[in-house]
Design an enzyme around this catalytic site. Sequence first.
Site, PDB file in Angstrom:
ATOM      1  N   LEU A 145       0.825  -1.213   0.000  1.00 28.51           N
ATOM      2  CA  LEU A 145       0.000   0.000   0.000  1.00 28.51           C
ATOM      3  C   LEU A 145       0.854   1.257   0.000  1.00 28.51           C
ATOM      4  O   LEU A 145       0.469   2.289  -0.534  1.00 28.51           O
ATOM      5  CB  LEU A 145      -0.920   0.018   1.225  1.00 28.51           C
ATOM      6  CG  LEU A 145      -2.029  -1.042   1.266  1.00 28.51           C
ATOM      7  CD1 LEU A 145      -2.731  -1.007   2.605  1.00 28.51           C
ATOM      8  CD2 LEU A 145      -3.033  -0.810   0.138  1.00 28.51           C
ATOM      9  N   GLY A 146       2.013   1.161   0.628  1.00 27.07           N
ATOM     10  CA  GLY A 146       2.889   2.328   0.697  1.00 27.07           C
ATOM     11  C   GLY A 146       4.149   2.021   1.486  1.00 27.07           C
ATOM     12  O   GLY A 146       4.240   1.028   2.206  1.00 27.07           O
ATOM     13  N   GLY A 148       7.369   4.077   3.814  1.00 29.64           N
ATOM     14  CA  GLY A 148       7.771   5.317   4.476  1.00 29.64           C
ATOM     15  C   GLY A 148       8.993   5.094   5.338  1.00 29.64           C
ATOM     16  O   GLY A 148       9.622   4.028   5.303  1.00 29.64           O
ATOM     17  N   GLY A 149       9.329   6.113   6.116  1.00 27.48           N
ATOM     18  CA  GLY A 149      10.511   6.047   6.953  1.00 27.48           C
ATOM     19  C   GLY A 149      10.420   4.989   8.031  1.00 27.48           C
ATOM     20  O   GLY A 149      11.430   4.444   8.466  1.00 27.48           O
ATOM     21  N   GLN A 150       9.183   4.692   8.483  1.00 27.62           N
ATOM     22  CA  GLN A 150       9.009   3.728   9.564  1.00 27.62           C
ATOM     23  C   GLN A 150       8.843   2.300   9.066  1.00 27.62           C
ATOM     24  O   GLN A 150       9.022   1.358   9.828  1.00 27.62           O
ATOM     25  CB  GLN A 150       7.786   4.124  10.402  1.00 27.62           C
ATOM     26  CG  GLN A 150       7.910   5.470  11.093  1.00 27.62           C
ATOM     27  CD  GLN A 150       8.767   5.429  12.336  1.00 27.62           C
ATOM     28  OE1 GLN A 150       8.967   4.381  12.923  1.00 27.62           O
ATOM     29  NE2 GLN A 150       9.279   6.572  12.735  1.00 27.62           N
ATOM     30  N   GLY A 151       8.520   2.108   7.759  1.00 27.02           N
ATOM     31  CA  GLY A 151       8.366   0.742   7.255  1.00 27.02           C
ATOM     32  C   GLY A 151       7.490   0.659   6.022  1.00 27.02           C
ATOM     33  O   GLY A 151       7.163   1.661   5.390  1.00 27.02           O
ATOM     34  N   THR A 152       7.123  -0.585   5.666  1.00 21.24           N
ATOM     35  CA  THR A 152       6.293  -0.865   4.489  1.00 21.24           C
ATOM     36  C   THR A 152       4.934  -1.376   4.949  1.00 21.24           C
ATOM     37  O   THR A 152       4.846  -2.163   5.893  1.00 21.24           O
ATOM     38  CB  THR A 152       6.963  -1.934   3.603  1.00 21.24           C
ATOM     39  OG1 THR A 152       8.262  -1.473   3.220  1.00 21.24           O
ATOM     40  CG2 THR A 152       6.142  -2.197   2.354  1.00 21.24           C
ATOM     41  N   LYS A 167       1.714  -3.512   8.738  1.00 24.78           N
ATOM     42  CA  LYS A 167       2.914  -2.666   8.686  1.00 24.78           C
ATOM     43  C   LYS A 167       4.139  -3.468   9.083  1.00 24.78           C
ATOM     44  O   LYS A 167       4.218  -4.013  10.179  1.00 24.78           O
ATOM     45  CB  LYS A 167       2.760  -1.467   9.628  1.00 24.78           C
ATOM     46  CG  LYS A 167       3.982  -0.549   9.641  1.00 24.78           C
ATOM     47  CD  LYS A 167       3.768   0.614  10.591  1.00 24.78           C
ATOM     48  CE  LYS A 167       5.009   1.483  10.676  1.00 24.78           C
ATOM     49  NZ  LYS A 167       4.846   2.593  11.635  1.00 24.78           N
ATOM     50  N   ASP A 265       4.370  13.258  15.403  1.00 24.05           N
ATOM     51  CA  ASP A 265       4.583  13.272  13.948  1.00 24.05           C
ATOM     52  C   ASP A 265       3.261  13.533  13.233  1.00 24.05           C
ATOM     53  O   ASP A 265       2.891  12.817  12.297  1.00 24.05           O
ATOM     54  CB  ASP A 265       5.200  11.958  13.491  1.00 24.05           C
ATOM     55  CG  ASP A 265       5.843  12.067  12.101  1.00 24.05           C
ATOM     56  OD1 ASP A 265       6.111  13.210  11.649  1.00 24.05           O
ATOM     57  OD2 ASP A 265       6.074  11.028  11.472  1.00 24.05           O
TER      58      ASP A 265
END
Length: 462
Positions: A145-146, A148-152, A167, A265
């Site tokens: 789905l996407g 980012g800095g924290q994970g997939t 996640k 955040d």
Amino acid sequence: MSQTYSFLSDINECLGPNDCVEHATCHNDPPGNYTCKCPKGLKGDGRNSGTKCQKPKPDTQIILIIALSISVCVIALLVACSSIYCALKKRKLIKLKEHLFQQNGGLLLQQQIATHHQGSTQTAKVFSVEELKKATNNFDECNVLGQGGQGTVYKGLLLDNRVVAIKMSKISDISQVEHFINEVVVLSQINHRNVVKLLGCCLETKVPLLVYEFVPNGTIHDHLHSYTQISSELTWKVRLRIAAETAEALAYLHFATSIPIIHRDVKTSNILLDRDLTAKVSDFGASRIVPLDKTQITTLVQGTLGYLDPEYFHTSKLTEKSDVYSFGVVLAELLTARKALAFDVPEDEKNLAKHFVVSMEEGRLLEIVEKHIVEEAKEEALAEFGNIALRCLKLKGEERPSMKQVAMELERLRVEECGNNKVIIASSSAFHVEDGSGVISDISTGVDALNLDSMSLLGNGR
């Protein structure tokens, strides 16, 4: 006559020509005849006119018995080896899962949940890795789905047909496990319709996994800035409602949970939208739980440039007002449809927060508000919305309003704009928003997050 017979019976027929094959031994027996004996190891009658002397043919039955015996032994050996291998592999897998469980903070998670969930019946489910592999088709890239800095984040379908978002956190060293455990603990305390729901986690993989409810309509950032989305889908009233819902969720985190939670955040890419464009705050990997005896904590600075509280950035002192500043940037973004940080614009417009503050102080708000929003909204409403954002963006935290105040003001503005029957009931410790059906939104202090539902019936005398 008897003498003639005796003479004939004494003739040794082996001395003359006989029918024995070469290497066969002739025996003058029985009387009046002879036999041919084959050499050792050969079989036959030894005669040229007979079966001669040949190597014996193997006994088929004996061969079959031997072959069957060997096969049974081999199969038994293979079964035994396979059983031993499977047992060792299972034992190794169990040990690996136990190791990963501990490595991923399983013991810490249990301790944290035990500490923060005393007396609670609501706990997150611990999923097996097999369940999540089936749900995501072995984490197929097609289900991403996407990132980012924290994970997939993967889309998955559980066996009970629930669609979920899974996640996979990025943890490169053991010190980052705390962030994962932090997110689980924080989310498992939260019960609010405008906060993404944590369904459970998995600790049996090299990187820990979190399982959330699936929110299907992307983020505010997607709708405002993606070429595949149309920002006009977010009308003025929709944006106002999204702002009010997000403010209510953040106020809930700050004031209604058993222990105050600072998101740390807040940004448009962390606010998801469901099919009805209802806002849901997500991504609590950077969140911090604030001890009850403290109003601020000192920590390493974390957040996203463009949304980061300048005071927190310079002092490393985190307070709830840091979320207020970030939310102010979100409000400015909702009004202008401009990115928090942009590099394809003039220098004085690159930082949205600074550009918005200057525009407000110079009375140029309508110049930066997205065109169709100016056409839809009343100028007074835009000015009030802009003033709320401006107060959130004050450089000094003490000069910013609390999220509870922001949520009250946005809800009041939304009620005025939508023209419904909602009434704001305010008090020193809480406020409730009641509509005509008797349903209220409740934000109050000192209420257990797990037992408080964000929507409750307004009782008599209240």
